[in-house]
Structures are given as C-alpha cells and as structure tokens.
Design a protein around this motif. Structure first.
Motif, PDB file in Angstrom:
ATOM      1  N   ILE A 562      49.682  41.270  40.916  1.00 13.78           N
ATOM      2  CA  ILE A 562      49.827  39.994  41.641  1.00 13.78           C
ATOM      3  C   ILE A 562      49.112  40.073  42.983  1.00 13.78           C
ATOM      4  O   ILE A 562      48.406  39.137  43.381  1.00 13.78           O
ATOM      5  N   TRP A 563      49.293  41.204  43.671  1.00 19.73           N
ATOM      6  CA  TRP A 563      48.641  41.356  44.977  1.00 19.73           C
ATOM      7  C   TRP A 563      47.115  41.335  44.832  1.00 19.73           C
ATOM      8  O   TRP A 563      46.408  40.737  45.655  1.00 19.73           O
ATOM      9  N   THR A 564      46.580  41.968  43.793  1.00 17.93           N
ATOM     10  CA  THR A 564      45.128  41.984  43.584  1.00 17.93           C
ATOM     11  C   THR A 564      44.598  40.565  43.383  1.00 17.93           C
ATOM     12  O   THR A 564      43.565  40.188  43.960  1.00 17.93           O
ATOM     13  N   ILE A 650      42.050  35.504  35.908  1.00  9.33           N
ATOM     14  CA  ILE A 650      43.426  35.759  35.470  1.00  9.33           C
ATOM     15  C   ILE A 650      43.454  36.375  34.078  1.00  9.33           C
ATOM     16  O   ILE A 650      44.227  37.311  33.815  1.00  9.33           O
ATOM     17  N   LEU A 651      42.596  35.890  33.180  1.00 11.71           N
ATOM     18  CA  LEU A 651      42.578  36.406  31.809  1.00 11.71           C
ATOM     19  C   LEU A 651      42.141  37.861  31.745  1.00 11.71           C
ATOM     20  O   LEU A 651      42.469  38.574  30.790  1.00 11.71           O
ATOM     21  N   ARG A 657      40.327  46.117  29.994  1.00 14.28           N
ATOM     22  CA  ARG A 657      39.639  46.567  31.207  1.00 14.28           C
ATOM     23  C   ARG A 657      39.956  45.598  32.350  1.00 14.28           C
ATOM     24  O   ARG A 657      39.149  44.740  32.711  1.00 14.28           O
ATOM     25  N   PRO A 658      41.148  45.705  32.924  1.00 13.70           N
ATOM     26  CA  PRO A 658      41.542  44.784  33.999  1.00 13.70           C
ATOM     27  C   PRO A 658      40.745  45.072  35.267  1.00 13.70           C
ATOM     28  O   PRO A 658      40.132  46.135  35.397  1.00 13.70           O
ATOM     29  N   PRO A 659      40.759  44.133  36.216  1.00 20.19           N
ATOM     30  CA  PRO A 659      40.027  44.328  37.475  1.00 20.19           C
ATOM     31  C   PRO A 659      40.579  45.518  38.255  1.00 20.19           C
ATOM     32  O   PRO A 659      41.731  45.925  38.078  1.00 20.19           O
ATOM     33  N   THR A 660      39.736  46.081  39.105  1.00 19.13           N
ATOM     34  CA  THR A 660      40.159  47.176  39.975  1.00 19.13           C
ATOM     35  C   THR A 660      41.244  46.673  40.918  1.00 19.13           C
ATOM     36  O   THR A 660      41.092  45.617  41.542  1.00 19.13           O
TER      37      THR A 660
END
Length: 812
Positions: A562-564, A650-651, A657-660
C-alpha cells in the motif's frame, strides 16, 4: 434534552447512520463553539460579580436600584451588545473584553454602599470628582449619564488588572464599540441605566433571528444549558492540594487559560518595539541594496489591509483592535527576523544578506507567520483542548488570504520561525505544526500553487526519470540544516561546485525564477521541493500506518504494498493531488491493493475507521473533486479517476513480478521539541503518566528551567493523602497492565471496524464497486433498522470479549 446531550446524540447518529450532511455538521460545530464560549463567560461573569457586589447591601439602598442592578440586567445587556457588535460570536477574548466593558459601565452607576473594595473607593472617587449624588431613594440621578461616566477609566484599569487583561485593548473596545452600541441601541434611560424591558425585547428579536441558544436561560441555571457529567465545555482545572486550606492554585478556566496565553506572548514581546531594532538597522545597512524602506513600506501597507480584513470578519467596530493585534505581530516579526539573521551570520560568517532581505515573499511569509501566532494566541476559545481544535473565521488559512500568500511559500518559514524564537509556548508550536500539516496535506496542492511549477522543473531537469525526492532517501533520518534563507533562495549549488559559497550570495537563484537560468545550463534541483517531499512522505506514512493498524493488522505484508502505491502516486501521478487531499489518495491506495490481493476491505469500513482518526473532516471522503467543479464521494473518485489513472500499476501487484517496494520512511521525533501531554493509564482509573519536567522559576518575567536537585529528582502527585506502599504497587500493576495491552494491540491489532451502515454517498443501490446489493424487497428503513440492530449486537459482543480479555490478563 440538554445542549450537550444533543451534540453527543447528533455525533452518534452521524457515526451510526451517516445522515448528517457536511453543512449541518459545520453549523452544529459552530453552535457548539458558541455554547462553550457562553458557558465559560457566564461562569466567569457570576464569579466576578461575587467579587464586586456585597451579598447583603446596606438598607440605605433603594428598592429601585437593588432591583435594577441585578445579574439579569448585566447579562442581557452583554448578550445584546455581543450580538449587535460582534459578527464572530465564538471569539472568547473579544467577548470577555466586551463583558468587562459592561461591568465597568454598571459599576460606575452603582451606589458605593453596594460595592466591595477596591470598586467602592473608585466609584466614590468618581462621585467626588464628577457630579455629586447619594444613593438615597428619589435622588435625581439624571445628571449621572453614560456620557459623564465614559471618560473615567479607573474601574476598567482595576478590572483589567484583576483579570490580567490588556488595558489598552479593553479601553479601545469600550470607546469604539460599547459606548456606540449604547447610544445606537436606545436602551439607556435618563438615569443612565438600560431599561430592562427594552433590552429584553431587543434580545428576543436577536434570539429569534439567530435561532440558536437562548442565553438568558443561564440566569436560571436551566438544565438544558448545563454540561453533562463529563463537561462538554472542556473546562480544564489544575489539581487542588490535599489540604483545603492550601487551595492556592487558580482554576484554569477557559478565560484564565486565554489570558495566560496572551500574557506569555506579551512577556516575549516586552523588550520589543514596532520599529526595527538597532541590530536590524545594522544588518540593513550592510546589504548591497538597503531593504529598510521597502520593509517599512510593506509593514505599513499590510497594516491597512489587515485592519480592513479583520473588521470584515469580526465587525466594523473592531478595526482598531485588529490594528493592535497586527502591531503585536509586527513586533514579533522584527524579533524573529533579527534572531534569524544572527543565526545565519554564525552559520555562514557573512553579514551581507541583501538577497534574502530584498525578497518580498520571504518578508510576507515571515510577517504572516508572526501575525498568525498572535491570532492563534488570542483565538483559542473554550472548546479547544488543543491548537488543532475548533475553527473560527480567523483560523488558518485565513491569514494566507489576507496577505495574498501561497501556502507553499508560507510553509518555508514555519520551521525556521519556531527555531528562531525559543520562547514560543507549547500550544503555539503545536499550532504552527498543525498549519504545516494542513499545507502538506492539501493547501500546497491547490491550483495556482508554485509547488506544481517546481515539480515540473524537477521532472524536466533530467528528463522524466528525475524525482522530486529519490526513494532511496526515505529510510534515512530527516536531518537537515536548511534554514528559511535556504528555502527562499534556491539553496543548491551546481554539483561541480564546492559547498563553500554562502547560499545568500547575489548568484543564488530563487526557485520560482527559472527564466534567469541560461538555456545551456540545466535547472538546479530545488532544496525546498526536496525537503517538502520528505516531510510529505513522513506525514503520509504516519497517516497510513495509523489507519493500517485499525484495519489490516492481520495482514502485515500488505502495508509495504500500500505504501509503495501511495508513494508512487505522490511522486509520479502528483496531478491527482491537485485540489485534493492527501488522505483521499491514502484511502484509495489501501482499497486498491486490498482489491487486487483479494482481501475483503470495503470503502465503508475504511471510512468508518478514518472517522475515528484525529483531525479528520467529513468533506475529505464525502466531497472529492472528480473533474472541474464537479464533486462526489470518494468511491466515485476511486472508480472514475484513481483506478483509471493507476489501473495498470495496481494490477502489477497481482502479477508474479510486482513493482519494487518503496522503503519505509524513517520516523523521527517531532522536529519541534516540547514535552508530551500526560497520558491516561486506564479508562477505568484516574491515573496519568506525565513526562519528566524540570521545575521552572520566573526570572525577569520569563520562565527559565532550574537545575533538579537529588531531592527533587523524584516527584509524586496523588490526589489523596499517602498511605502504605500497597498503593504504589497497585499503580504499578495498572501501568504494567496498560502497557501490556497497548503492546498486544500494536502487535496483534484490534479487530477491524465493521461498516456501521451503507454510507449515504455510495452509488445508489450498490454497496461498493464490486456490485453487491441489498435485497430489492427491503425498504430503506428496514435496511437501516436491520443494520443498526446488527451493529448494536456486534458492539455488545465486542464489549463482552474485551471484558473477558481484561479479566484474563489480570489473572495472569
């Protein structure tokens, strides 16, 4: 139903049913503030009259006078004057000054035999020096009219001294507002006394026009105007000593607190004048371009503007009071400016501050901040338990409109202002910190703010890869030596240059003037923008962390996600913040991540928890900008704006491979050092923990800390006589239990709050974006009834579980 019960009832209705509109909420809030002020003033009025008049005056007093000079006449005259000459009726200080004028007027018309000292002697002196009269029945008193009494200020002096009130201000109120009120109202009879029937009729008309509180009922101690067991007027009183004979502490009533705040401000300004000091003149003369004339001209110009705006907000008769407040601000402005320049001289070893002292925005911001401190000091009313409490017509950001100042420019001076004036009270520092938070969460993001130009320049500096503040710095402590001078004067140097040159030199380039930079040279990075983003990230994460603990403590892995998303939006999709609020982006980020991670968290639950946080406003989630001049609820904003803009991002959180992840910001202590308030150990016990404080002594009018001796190192204050050591053991046990419960709630987390009803702003017939609906055959009333019954049952179970948990912890 009493007024206080009504306020509490309406609050509960809003929490449980969400039926109170923002307009009604605002109106009720103002009504409560007016009640709090009236309640505080009436009790002060009663006590003061007890100190002025004899309970059983001499039998020589005529029946006519003793029946006229009663509390009723005084109080209704004050209410009428307050309603006629004051546009802002929740201003405690001005209202109290007006009350002193009413008391002065009636005391002068009272027979000396009715009065206690020192008022008796003062009235006798007025009689001897003015027109002679005796208090006997039938004596012609037509010669003692208001016009003959209004020139004598002896009584006002005594009243001001007794109540620590500024004599010049009260005298100004008397001549510019109260006497004109008496003359224009036509309430004064030939004997100088207001006619009771006339003022009753006029107040009745005023009451029916306002349709709020009939303050005459205070005279009868009417139950509807009395506070509940827990006073809603937030009266603060100091603890009394164990021995009744030693009750020497003055009750800290709202009026007393307000007078003390003003006294402390006056002590800070005791040695100052409304002109630049010799030291400031020396700094002015050392400048390449002497700024003295422009500074004096600016100060004089804003005097007229502030006086006019103050009168428009409070009432036309109060222009001179506004001018007096402004002059206090000017004195504080010069004092803080001198302190800032001394610090800069020590830091940089230079005396030529021509660039800074000829910067119009710097001076306007510094002057506005000084005046805001004065307004806040005078403006704390009876309903404020903290500086972030009640709003009035003069509340921040009113000052920004008066000075035609952008919130982002005002923000730059706040921290340096606090550091430059160590004598500021805790309440003042808290207020300025609250102003800073208001700016960071919404005011700096309004259309027309220079913040957007700075961000745009920052993006263009190294192309779109550049960031206002790199994420790599988020987990570093917020330590900086930047001053207001740095922030107003492009406080950066080319990376190829050494950091030896002072940032106040003539080559420094203000952030807001990119046009003067040669086209072949890249724009320099803005330190003011970098520091602003660091502080925004800290504030944003604190808010998010608090809300997260309320809702998702069982899913700790979601917080960094959530913070990212939240941080990414502020950094890369900053246009979503334009004319919006930081908390709106926070709630949407939380909902979006939960949605993509298949965690059941609905917007109504988020909003229910958000309502319980400090310093929140219903408009934040009920009135969100959708597109130009179109507003709707936060769920509509999420569906139509936020999700559309960030859907792809968001997806990614659902992919392999989610965002850093963005680093969690380092949470420091507040940069503004002051002791914390006493913390209540347990709701069921009247025990508080207060941080250790050094004893203070008064030295030359100022409070200064004294050294603690070994004997005073341990200080204990308990509201009863000492007994055995078991009492201390019991206190220790309660403290330990409290700390264990707090620790456990922080680790495990309380159960997430349940939605208390289908929020009124949800899309009609639709619970959330997921499309769940109520049964079509159910009426709205049946839905509300079922939900309220379910809520009540759930709350009872929760209380029962809480009680079992407490019992279990005690057994352990």
């Amino acid at each position: 139903m009493s007024v206080c019960t009504f306020f509490q009832f309406l609050k509960e209705v809003d929490v449980n049913m969400d039926t109170v509109s923002t307009k009604v909420d605002s109106t009720v809030s103002r009504l409560k503030k007016k009640y709090d002020v009236l309640f505080a003033l009436y009790h002060k009025f009663e006590r003061t009259c007890g100190l002025i008049y004899l309970e059983q005056p001499s039998s020589e007093i005529s029946a006519e006078l003793s029946s006229v000079l009663v509390l009723k006449n005084y109080w209704i005259t004050f209410l009428l004057a307050k309603g006629k000459v004051l546009q802002v009726e929740d201003d405690l200080v001005i209202s109290f000054q007006l009350l002193l004028c009413v008391l002065d007027y009636f005391i002068k018309l009272s027979p000396p035999a009715m009065l206690k000292e020192p008022y008796k002697s003062s009235v006798s002196a007025v009689t001897v020096n003015g027109s002679a009269r005796t208090p006997r029945r039938g004596q012609n008193r037509s010669s003692r009219t208001a016009k003959q009494l209004d020139t004598d200020t002896k009584i006002i002096e005594i009243l001001c001294k007794e109540h620590d009130c500024n004599f010049d201000e009260v005298k100004n109120v008397y001549f510019t507002s109260f006497i004109p009120f008496l003359n224009s109202a036509g309430t004064v009879a030939s004997n100088g006394l207001p006619e009771v029937e006339v003022i009753l009729k006029q107040y009745d008309e005023l009451y029916l026009k306002n349709k709020d509180i009939d303050a005459r009922l205070f005279l009868n101690h009417d139950e509807t105007l009395q506070p509940d067991v827990i006073p809603c007027s937030q009266l603060e009183r100091t603890p009394l000593k164990n021995n009744p004979d030693e009750e020497i502490n003055i009750p800290q009533t709202p009026v007393r607190v307000a007078m003390n705040n003003i006294q402390q401000l006056n002590m800070i300004l005791n040695s100052t004048t409304d002109k630049p000091s010799d030291t400031l003149i020396m700094y002015f003369n050392n400048c390449t371009v002497n700024p003295k004339d422009s500074i004096l001209k600016r100060v004089e110009s804003f005097d007229h503007i502030f006086k006019k705006k103050f009168a428009e907000a409070i009432g036309q008769g109060w222009a001179e009071i506004g001018s007096q407040r402004y002059k206090l601000g000017v004195r504080l402005y010069y004092k803080v400016m001198e302190s800032m320049l001394k610090s800069e001289e020590e830091r940089l070893s230079v005396q030529n501050f021509s660039k800074l002292l000829n910067d119009n925005i710097f001076h306007t911001s510094l002057l506005a901040c000084a005046v805001e401190v004065v307004i806040a000091t005078y403006g704390r009313n009876a309903s404020q338990s903290d500086s972030a409490g009640a709003e009035t017509d003069l509340s921040f950001p009113w000052i920004l409109n008066v000075f035609d100042l952008k919130a982002f420019d005002f923000y730059k001076v706040i921290e340096s202002f606090i550091r430059a004036e160590p004598s500021l009270t805790r309440e003042t520092i808290k207020h300025l910190e609250h102003c800073e938070h208001r700016i960071m969460e919404s005011l700096a993001w309004q259309s027309g703010s220079p913040l957007f130009d700075l961000i745009k320049q920052s993006k263009e500096r190294e192309g779109q890869t550049d960031q206002p503040e790199p994420t790599s710095t988020l987990n570093m402590p917020l330590q900086h030596n930047h001053t207001a001078a740095d922030l107003y004067l492009s406080p950066v140097k080319s990376p190829k240059k050494k950091a030896s040159g002072p940032p106040l030199s003539a080559t420094s380039t203000p952030d807001v003037q990119p046009s003067v930079i040669p086209q072949t040279q890249k724009p320099q990075k803005s330190t003011s923008l970098s520091l602003f983003y660091k502080k925004v990230y800290l504030l944003a994460y604190r808010r998010l962390h608090t809300l997260f603990l309320h809702l998702l403590s069982e899913h700790p892995d979601l917080e960094p996600l959530i913070w990212t998303l939240f941080q990414h939006t502020l950094q890369n999709e900053y246009e979503l913040m334009r004319d919006r609020h930081l908390d709106q982006i926070m709630m949407c980020s939380m909902y979006g991540i939960c949605k993509v991670k298949n965690v059941d968290l609905r917007f109504k639950i988020i909003v229910s928890a958000y309502k319980e946080l400090c310093n929140t406003n219903q408009e934040t989630f009920k009135r969100v900008l959708i597109r130009e001049e179109q507003y709707d609820s936060i769920i509509v904003f999420y569906n139509l704006v936020f999700m559309q803009k960030l859907k792809t991002n968001i997806l990614q959180y659902a992919s392999s491979r989610p965002p850093t992840l963005s680093p969690i910001p380092h949470i420091p202590r507040s940069p503004y050092q002051f002791s914390n308030s006493p913390r209540r150990v347990s709701a069921g016990n009247n025990i508080y923990i207060s941080p250790l404080k050094s004893p203070y002594k008064f030295s030359d009018g100022f409070q200064s800390p004294t050294k603690m001796t070994p004997r005073s190192r341990i200080l204990v204050s308990i509201g009863e006589s000492f007994g055995t050591s078991e009492k201390f053991q019991k206190i220790n046990q309660m403290v330990c239990n409290s700390e264990c419960q707090l620790k456990r709630s922080a680790e495990v987390g309380a159960a997430a709050p349940k939605p208390l009803k289908r929020l009124r702003f949800d899309i009609e017939g639709q619970d959330e974006a997921d499309g769940s609906k109520h049964l079509p055959q159910e009426s709205k009333f049946q839905q509300k009834l079922a939900e309220m019954t379910s809520t009540r049952t759930r709350m009872q179970k929760q209380k029962l579980n809480d009680g079992n948990d407490t019992s279990a912890s005690e057994e352990k």
